[in-house]
Design a protein around this motif. Structure first.
Motif, PDB file in Angstrom:
ATOM      1  N   THR A   1      -6.265  12.061  -2.640  1.00 54.20           N
ATOM      2  CA  THR A   1      -6.243  10.597  -2.672  1.00 54.20           C
ATOM      3  C   THR A   1      -5.298  10.037  -1.621  1.00 54.20           C
ATOM      4  N   MET A   2      -4.123  10.673  -1.479  1.00 54.48           N
ATOM      5  CA  MET A   2      -3.173  10.219  -0.472  1.00 54.48           C
ATOM      6  C   MET A   2      -3.749  10.373   0.935  1.00 54.48           C
TER       7      MET A   2
ATOM      8  N   GLU B   1      -6.894  10.246   1.777  1.00 53.79           N
ATOM      9  CA  GLU B   1      -7.902   9.202   1.963  1.00 53.79           C
ATOM     10  C   GLU B   1      -7.242   7.866   2.296  1.00 53.79           C
ATOM     11  N   ARG B   2      -6.183   7.555   1.562  1.00 53.72           N
ATOM     12  CA  ARG B   2      -5.507   6.277   1.794  1.00 53.72           C
ATOM     13  C   ARG B   2      -4.826   6.251   3.169  1.00 53.72           C
ATOM     14  N   LEU B   3      -4.240   7.377   3.554  1.00 51.59           N
ATOM     15  CA  LEU B   3      -3.611   7.437   4.876  1.00 51.59           C
ATOM     16  C   LEU B   3      -4.649   7.315   5.988  1.00 51.59           C
ATOM     17  N   ASP B   4      -5.837   7.868   5.771  1.00 51.92           N
ATOM     18  CA  ASP B   4      -6.905   7.710   6.764  1.00 51.92           C
ATOM     19  C   ASP B   4      -7.197   6.232   7.015  1.00 51.92           C
ATOM     20  N   GLU B   5      -7.092   5.435   5.958  1.00 47.63           N
ATOM     21  CA  GLU B   5      -7.324   4.000   6.099  1.00 47.63           C
ATOM     22  C   GLU B   5      -6.099   3.270   6.660  1.00 47.63           C
ATOM     23  N   LEU B   6      -4.921   3.677   6.193  1.00 45.14           N
ATOM     24  CA  LEU B   6      -3.712   2.914   6.496  1.00 45.14           C
ATOM     25  C   LEU B   6      -3.172   3.151   7.904  1.00 45.14           C
TER      26      LEU B   6
ATOM     27  N   ASP C   1       0.824  -1.205   0.000  1.00 46.91           N
ATOM     28  CA  ASP C   1       0.000   0.000   0.000  1.00 46.91           C
ATOM     29  C   ASP C   1       0.863   1.262   0.000  1.00 46.91           C
TER      30      ASP C   1
ATOM     31  N   LEU D   1       1.562   6.447  -7.029  1.00 47.46           N
ATOM     32  CA  LEU D   1       0.595   7.519  -7.268  1.00 47.46           C
ATOM     33  C   LEU D   1       1.294   8.824  -7.633  1.00 47.46           C
TER      34      LEU D   1
ATOM     35  N   ASN E   1       2.474   1.765  -3.279  1.00 44.87           N
ATOM     36  CA  ASN E   1       1.495   2.301  -4.232  1.00 44.87           C
ATOM     37  C   ASN E   1       1.289   3.804  -4.068  1.00 44.87           C
ATOM     38  N   LEU E   2       1.601   4.353  -2.887  1.00 45.66           N
ATOM     39  CA  LEU E   2       1.544   5.807  -2.731  1.00 45.66           C
ATOM     40  C   LEU E   2       2.670   6.463  -3.526  1.00 45.66           C
TER      41      LEU E   2
END
Length: 504
Positions: free
Chosen positions: A310-311, A313-318, A276, A283, A279-280
């Motif tokens: 987008t980053m 959002e992904r960090l919020d999940e990761l 993940d 991006l 993948n950042l």
């Protein structure tokens, strides 16, 4: 004794005439005095001066400042390693490359097993029928119950070659001898002769997992020598990329450590999470390892509002997922039982060997180049000191834990402000004549440094690369002393050093 070395800045352009050129005896006394007072070796190398048809030595040391000086190289001299272990690998490298013998070196052996650059007789004796590691007489321990265990150079995994030779009594390791240099890559010589536009492509492949770390050092050296300014947006993007590289590798290492103690749930989670974070990077620049991003003058890709959103959002999940899996790993008693008091490297030994990065910080050495010699956006970021006292596998893993949390917070803070840069697409440039620059950055394994010297025509005279693994392989050997041989894989993973970053 007054210090005759010149105080320089990280990434400062200097005329070669500005660098103190000392008589060798003065050079030697100053070098050993600085290190005796707590200084550390950043660079120590030889190079040919075509204008005078002579060999020179140059040292770059660090205290709270960077210090540089050079001298004419003698054919032989009393080894610095006899009184300062930090010079151990550097002196062996110089002996191999330019046949300058450090007399009394405690363990003079080849580093990369290639003929020296000047076609002079080597300084290693006449036992070598061919310049390959397999013809080396390994260190022996005498005794009826002593046995040797050989691992590599060909390994079961898809990794570079390296040989490990254990002297054991039963399961107890008395000595681990590490042999590298099987690849004969010739990176530094290649960097001397190529067109300027090819430098970034070569440097970002010195060690694929340290693409950003090495690319930054190269770009900063070229920018310094050519007086090129980098805008704030590019500095922020470069800092984000360096932290993403740190995150991907530290998370991968935590997964590997989990696997080595057969705790498979976090091992599997960390494997996915590493992807993940790779993948950042994808991006940002279209490559999971950051290749093609950093160039002299800036970066090739901008981070617009859409990418930053987008980053985020992904960090919020990761971030919650990473934190949860880290807590699972470090709160498990069986894991801690394997990690703690395994492969100890004392603060004294780590300091004497000059260990850097997480390996050094796990043994109580707080040095971090992001804080001590900041580049890019790091002069505007608070980098708290992270260090542990125990020097064992647990400490090396726990430093990664803390740095993962720290790096996620840094990336989050950097992407929460608008970023804009003028993208750089051209890498052609002319270097100035008779100049020098040295750069230092804190990559994920520790201190990376590149030094560039040019001749009177502006051509690269010497390009010296120092990967943190060059300091730290001897730390792994020290960690195995008086340890069970079955603990080798765990200790090896806890250092996770680079074969290719060493084999230049």
């Amino acid at each position: 004794m007054a210090n005759a070395f010149l105080e320089i800045s990280n990434g400062e352009k200097l005329s070669r005439d500005q660098i103190p050129h000392l008589p060798f005896d003065d050079f030697s006394k100053n070098v050993l005095s600085i290190v005796k007072d707590g200084g550390k070796v950043v660079q120590y190398f030889a190079y040919p001066d075509n204008e005078t048809s002579s060999l020179k030595l140059m040292a770059v040391l660090r205290t709270d400042k960077l210090l540089a000086a050079g001298c004419d190289a003698p054919e032989s001299y009393e080894s610095f390693t006899k009184t300062c272990e930090q010079f151990h690998m550097f002196e062996r490298e110089i002996a191999e490359q330019y046949a300058i013998k450090p007399e009394g070196h405690p363990w003079l052996k080849m580093v990369r097993y290639h003929p020296n650059y000047l076609n002079k007789p080597d300084v290693f004796g006449n036992d070598y029928k061919e310049d390959i590691p397999g013809n080396y007489d390994y260190y022996k321990v005498d005794g009826d119950e002593i046995h040797e265990v050989a691992v590599g150079p060909v390994h079961a995994g898809v990794i570079e070659p390296g040989h490990f030779r254990f002297n054991c009594i039963g399961e107890r390791v008395l000595n681990l001898e590490i042999h590298l240099g099987y690849q004969h890559r010739g990176v530094e010589n290649l960097l001397k002769g190529v067109q300027a536009k090819r430098l970034p492509n070569i440097v970002e492949n010195i060690a694929g997992d340290t693409t950003i770390g090495h690319s930054l050092c190269m770009a900063q050296a070229v920018e310094s020598l050519t007086s090129t300014k980098v805008d704030d947006g590019a500095k922020i993007i470069r800092s984000i990329a360096l932290e993403l590289e740190r995150l991907a590798n530290h998370i991968g290492d935590c997964g590997a450590l989990s696997g080595d103690v057969a705790f498979l749930p976090p091992a599997n989670y960390f494997g996915r999470l590493r992807g993940d974070f790779l993948n950042l990077a994808l991006l940002i620049c279209g490559n999971r390892f950051g290749k093609g991003l950093v160039r002299p003058g800036g970066v090739r890709f901008n981070m617009d509002d859409g990418i930053r959103a987008t980053m985020n959002e992904r960090l919020d999940e990761l971030i919650p997922q990473v934190t949860h899996v880290l807590d699972l790993l470090f709160s498990t008693s069986t894991v801690r039982a394997r990690f703690e008091d395994c492969g100890n490297v004392s603060n004294f030994d780590a300091d004497k060997l000059g260990l850097v990065g997480p390996a050094g910080r796990a043994s109580g050495i707080g040095y971090d180049a992001r804080r001590e010699f900041p580049t890019e956006h790091y002069d505007k970021i608070d980098i708290p000191e992270i260090k542990k006292p125990s020097g064992d596998v647990y400490a090396r893993a726990r430093v990664r834990y803390d740095e993962i949390i720290q790096s996620m917070n840094i990336v989050r803070s950097l992407i929460n402000t608008p970023i804009d840069t003028e993208c750089v697409n051209v890498s052609n440039f002319d270097l100035p004549a008779s100049s020098f620059a040295v750069t230092v950055n804190e990559a994920w394994r520790g201190e990376v440094s590149h030094a560039v010297l040019t001749d009177k025509d502006g051509q690269i005279l010497r390009y010296k690369v120092k990967d943190p693994s060059f300091h730290n392989w001897n730390g792994l050997s020290m960690a195995l002393r008086d340890t069970g041989i079955s603990d080798f894989p765990l200790n090896n993973k806890s250092f996770n050093l680079s074969y290719c970053g060493f084999d230049l």
